[in-house]
Enzyme design. Structure first.
Site, PDB file in Angstrom:
ATOM      1  N   PHE A   3     -16.934 -10.607  -8.212  1.00  0.00           N
ATOM      2  CA  PHE A   3     -16.784 -11.350  -6.952  1.00  0.00           C
ATOM      3  C   PHE A   3     -17.823 -12.461  -6.800  1.00  0.00           C
ATOM      4  O   PHE A   3     -18.310 -12.721  -5.715  1.00  0.00           O
ATOM      5  CB  PHE A   3     -16.810 -10.391  -5.747  1.00  0.00           C
ATOM      6  CG  PHE A   3     -15.469  -9.756  -5.541  1.00  0.00           C
ATOM      7  CD1 PHE A   3     -14.536 -10.332  -4.683  1.00  0.00           C
ATOM      8  CD2 PHE A   3     -15.111  -8.627  -6.242  1.00  0.00           C
ATOM      9  CE1 PHE A   3     -13.279  -9.785  -4.524  1.00  0.00           C
ATOM     10  CE2 PHE A   3     -13.854  -8.075  -6.107  1.00  0.00           C
ATOM     11  CZ  PHE A   3     -12.937  -8.648  -5.241  1.00  0.00           C
ATOM     12  N   PHE A  40      -8.665   1.145  -0.796  1.00  0.00           N
ATOM     13  CA  PHE A  40      -9.458   0.081  -1.430  1.00  0.00           C
ATOM     14  C   PHE A  40      -8.745  -0.549  -2.626  1.00  0.00           C
ATOM     15  O   PHE A  40      -9.349  -1.304  -3.373  1.00  0.00           O
ATOM     16  CB  PHE A  40     -10.826   0.629  -1.866  1.00  0.00           C
ATOM     17  CG  PHE A  40     -11.645   1.143  -0.720  1.00  0.00           C
ATOM     18  CD1 PHE A  40     -12.334   0.251   0.088  1.00  0.00           C
ATOM     19  CD2 PHE A  40     -11.696   2.493  -0.418  1.00  0.00           C
ATOM     20  CE1 PHE A  40     -13.085   0.700   1.177  1.00  0.00           C
ATOM     21  CE2 PHE A  40     -12.440   2.961   0.661  1.00  0.00           C
ATOM     22  CZ  PHE A  40     -13.141   2.063   1.457  1.00  0.00           C
ATOM     23  N   VAL A  86       0.828  -1.211   0.000  1.00  0.00           N
ATOM     24  CA  VAL A  86       0.000   0.000   0.000  1.00  0.00           C
ATOM     25  C   VAL A  86       0.865   1.266   0.000  1.00  0.00           C
ATOM     26  O   VAL A  86       0.654   2.180  -0.801  1.00  0.00           O
ATOM     27  CB  VAL A  86      -0.963  -0.003   1.217  1.00  0.00           C
ATOM     28  CG1 VAL A  86      -1.629   1.348   1.404  1.00  0.00           C
ATOM     29  CG2 VAL A  86      -2.020  -1.072   1.021  1.00  0.00           C
ATOM     30  N   ASN A 101     -14.749  -5.118   2.637  1.00  0.00           N
ATOM     31  CA  ASN A 101     -14.004  -6.372   2.480  1.00  0.00           C
ATOM     32  C   ASN A 101     -14.816  -7.585   2.945  1.00  0.00           C
ATOM     33  O   ASN A 101     -14.783  -8.643   2.320  1.00  0.00           O
ATOM     34  CB  ASN A 101     -12.674  -6.307   3.239  1.00  0.00           C
ATOM     35  CG  ASN A 101     -11.581  -5.712   2.371  1.00  0.00           C
ATOM     36  OD1 ASN A 101     -11.832  -5.312   1.230  1.00  0.00           O
ATOM     37  ND2 ASN A 101     -10.371  -5.640   2.879  1.00  0.00           N
ATOM     38  N   LYS A 147     -14.314   0.301   5.486  1.00  0.00           N
ATOM     39  CA  LYS A 147     -13.314  -0.617   4.922  1.00  0.00           C
ATOM     40  C   LYS A 147     -13.618  -2.073   5.298  1.00  0.00           C
ATOM     41  O   LYS A 147     -13.581  -2.981   4.469  1.00  0.00           O
ATOM     42  CB  LYS A 147     -11.920  -0.193   5.421  1.00  0.00           C
ATOM     43  CG  LYS A 147     -10.806  -1.123   5.039  1.00  0.00           C
ATOM     44  CD  LYS A 147     -10.528  -1.141   3.554  1.00  0.00           C
ATOM     45  CE  LYS A 147      -9.528  -2.215   3.215  1.00  0.00           C
ATOM     46  NZ  LYS A 147      -9.327  -2.385   1.798  1.00  0.00           N
ATOM     47  N   CYS A 189      -5.584  -9.299   3.013  1.00  0.00           N
ATOM     48  CA  CYS A 189      -6.680  -8.457   3.515  1.00  0.00           C
ATOM     49  C   CYS A 189      -7.924  -9.222   3.955  1.00  0.00           C
ATOM     50  O   CYS A 189      -8.316  -9.127   5.113  1.00  0.00           O
ATOM     51  CB  CYS A 189      -7.049  -7.425   2.454  1.00  0.00           C
ATOM     52  SG  CYS A 189      -5.728  -6.238   2.197  1.00  0.00           S
ATOM     53  N   GLU A 226      -4.440  -5.534  -5.055  1.00  0.00           N
ATOM     54  CA  GLU A 226      -3.136  -5.947  -5.568  1.00  0.00           C
ATOM     55  C   GLU A 226      -3.325  -6.522  -6.966  1.00  0.00           C
ATOM     56  O   GLU A 226      -4.327  -7.168  -7.247  1.00  0.00           O
ATOM     57  CB  GLU A 226      -2.506  -6.987  -4.644  1.00  0.00           C
ATOM     58  CG  GLU A 226      -1.989  -6.370  -3.375  1.00  0.00           C
ATOM     59  CD  GLU A 226      -1.431  -7.386  -2.388  1.00  0.00           C
ATOM     60  OE1 GLU A 226      -1.051  -8.483  -2.795  1.00  0.00           O
ATOM     61  OE2 GLU A 226      -1.382  -7.049  -1.192  1.00  0.00           O
ATOM     62  N   GLY A 258     -14.212 -20.907  -6.095  1.00  0.00           N
ATOM     63  CA  GLY A 258     -12.818 -21.355  -6.180  1.00  0.00           C
ATOM     64  C   GLY A 258     -12.455 -22.142  -4.947  1.00  0.00           C
ATOM     65  O   GLY A 258     -13.282 -22.893  -4.411  1.00  0.00           O
TER      66      GLY A 258
END
Ligand SMILES: NC(=O)c1ccc[n+]([C@@H]2O[C@H](COP(=O)([O-])OP(=O)(O)OC[C@H]3O[C@@H](n4cnc5c(N)ncnc54)[C@H](O)[C@@H]3O)[C@@H](O)[C@H]2O)c1
Length: 459
Positions: free
Chosen positions: A251, A151, A11, A210, A206, A262, A154, A255
């Site tokens: 999203f 937000f 970050v 998440n 936040k 995070c 990666e 999987g």
């Protein structure tokens, strides 16, 4: 504007570099001397697409400096960003030690009005805690504490930072608000908003974001498991659902569980906050349980196929990073799977385009690190796809088939279409979809050349 960023990780480095890119003068500070030394030479410690170019340009144009000295690094800074780790403590709560220690150090060296911006993901009430620590040695007219959760994702972090959907700022100070507004306006030219709110709501936003995303993933993983039992194809279900504008397409990919630095820690920390408040946040607790179970699903499929004792088998793993386009392996599902398979006696040949160094540092030579994806499958009894890197999407299946000892693929990310796999000669098992070429299981005891001849894949 003169800025300091404390903590030059995923970050902090992206934040510092992107702030420099819009003309600010930025000093990135870190306690890791090697990291700072490399950065001074323009060498990024992380793999993040697009970062190298910006790094090089801003160092060259002297807008971006690196130091290990806190006191030198904050000189003249109008705003100081904290991009420090907030790892989970033993009880699941976010460990604020890094943030509060740095705040204590700052309280002794700040000499003029500065905005202290918390970019680390921190629990509700942290801005007040940081304020308290600073106020122990510093006149309260000399600082404001702002919450500014990050937000970025990666793998697309630079793009996310330069073109954010929205910026969230928690502050009750007009003076700090003005500084933050000036800083972020260059990134909002397309009209995306800054949401100014109180510090507590900003901090909570936040965790809410998440945990909600993690919940979508866990929901789809549950849905995939049920699809397998009912004969439905989770890919169609996902597409059918995602087309509803109330739901949206993102999203919803099933999987082998969410990972990374995070989601696991932030969901845990939110559950802990709820516990502290004596609130039973059932949904969040279930999200974690579902994820823990899902991480084992692929390993169980492999054991159902080969038997619970995997000694004598060698498997290839494609993908180690917790997602594509990053070298980050923090809480990566691949690590759990490696542990599960090696505990059952399997030998592993692994390949990842960027994360091999990090895995090697963690696991040493207990597994074989392949030269490339084809080297990984050499002599393997199964190929296991764990991370959906682009280069795994359209491999030369004939070459893979030829190199393997037994033709089985376990796909933890549904990278390949069932139609495509029907046309190849592999046993193919994925998540939430039917098995392709189930009969190949029966050939496990056959010598490979017999299988090859029978299927006519090779001459
Ligand atoms: N990685 C992400 O995708 C992401 C996204 C949004 C928010 N966050 C949050 O941002 C924060 C930082 O995450 P990260 O992934 O960048 O972590 P990171 O581990 O990559 O980086 C943290 C850096 O801080 C440095 N550091 C530790 N103590 C220090 C000190 N006293 N002084 C100076 N530097 C110090 C470490 O050496 C390291 O380089 C966390 O709270 C995380 O939850 C991360």
């Amino acid at each position: 504007m003169q800025l300091a960023i404390i903590g030059t990780g995923y970050v902090g480095l992206v934040t510092g570099t992107c702030f420099a890119e819009t003309g600010n003068n930025v000093t990135c500070i870190d306690i890791d001397e090697k990291k700072i030394e490399n950065l001074r030479q323009g060498k990024s410690p992380i793999y993040e697409p697009g970062l190298d170019v910006l790094l090089e340009r801003n160092i060259k144009e002297k807008r971006l400096q690196f130091t290990t000295s806190l006191i030198d690094g904050i000189q003249g800074a109008k705003a100081i960003f904290l991009a420090l780790p907030t790892p989970p403590g033993k009880d699941g709560s976010a460990d604020l030690q890094y943030v509060l220690d740095v705040a204590a150090s700052l309280s002794k060296i700040i000499t003029k009005y500065t905005v202290i911006v918390n970019k680390s993901t921190v629990p509700v009430g942290t801005a007040e805690k940081v304020h308290e620590v600073l106020a122990a040695h510093l006149n309260t007219s000399l600082f404001d504490v702002v919450s500014n959760p990050e937000f970025l994702r990666e793998g697309v972090a630079v793009e996310d930072f330069l073109k954010p959907d929205r910026v969230v700022i928690g502050t009750s100070s007009d003076k700090a608000k003005k500084v933050m507004d000036e800083l972020y306006q260059p990134y909002l030219r397309q009209g995306n908003p800054i949401h100014f709110m109180d510090e507590r709501s900003s901090e909570m936003t936040k965790y809410a974001a998440n945990s909600y995303l993690a919940m979508r993933i866990s929901f789809m993983n549950e849905m995939a498991n049920l699809c397998e039992k009912t004969g439905a194809n989770v890919d169609w279900v996902r597409i059918g659902m995602g087309g509803d504008s109330r739901i949206g397409k993102r999203f919803l990919f099933p999987g082998i569980g969410y990972g990374g630095s995070c989601f696991p820690k932030d969901v845990k920390a939110l559950a802990f906050t709820a516990l502290e408040m004596d609130y039973d946040f059932q949904l969040v607790n279930t999200v974690m349980q579902v994820n823990d179970r899902q991480k084992l699903v692929l390993g169980h499929k492999i054991q159902n196929y080969f038997g619970s004792n995997l000694s004598g088998y060698t498997f290839a793993i494609w993908g180690l990073a917790f997602k594509p386009e990053t070298d980050d392996i923090r809480d990566a599902p691949a690590l759990e799977l490696i542990g599960q398979l090696t505990a059952a006696g399997a030998k592993l040949r692994v390949f990842d385009p960027e994360a091999m160094g990090n895995v090697k540092q963690l696991m040493g030579d207990s597994i074989y690190y392949a030269e490339d994806q084809y080297d990984a499958v050499n002599g393997a009894s199964a190929l296991i796809v764990v991370t959906e890197w682009s280069e795994f999407r359209n491999p030369n299946f004939d070459r893979v088939f030829e190199a393997m000892k037994h033709p089985a693929i376990f796909d933890g990310r549904n990278v390949y279409s069932l139609e495509k796999m029907q046309g190849c000669s592999f046993y193919y098992e994925s998540i939430g979809r039917k098995i392709v070429h189930d009969h190949i299981h029966d050939t496990l005891a056959m010598p490979h050349d017999t299988i090859v001849r029978e299927r006519g894949v090779m001459d």
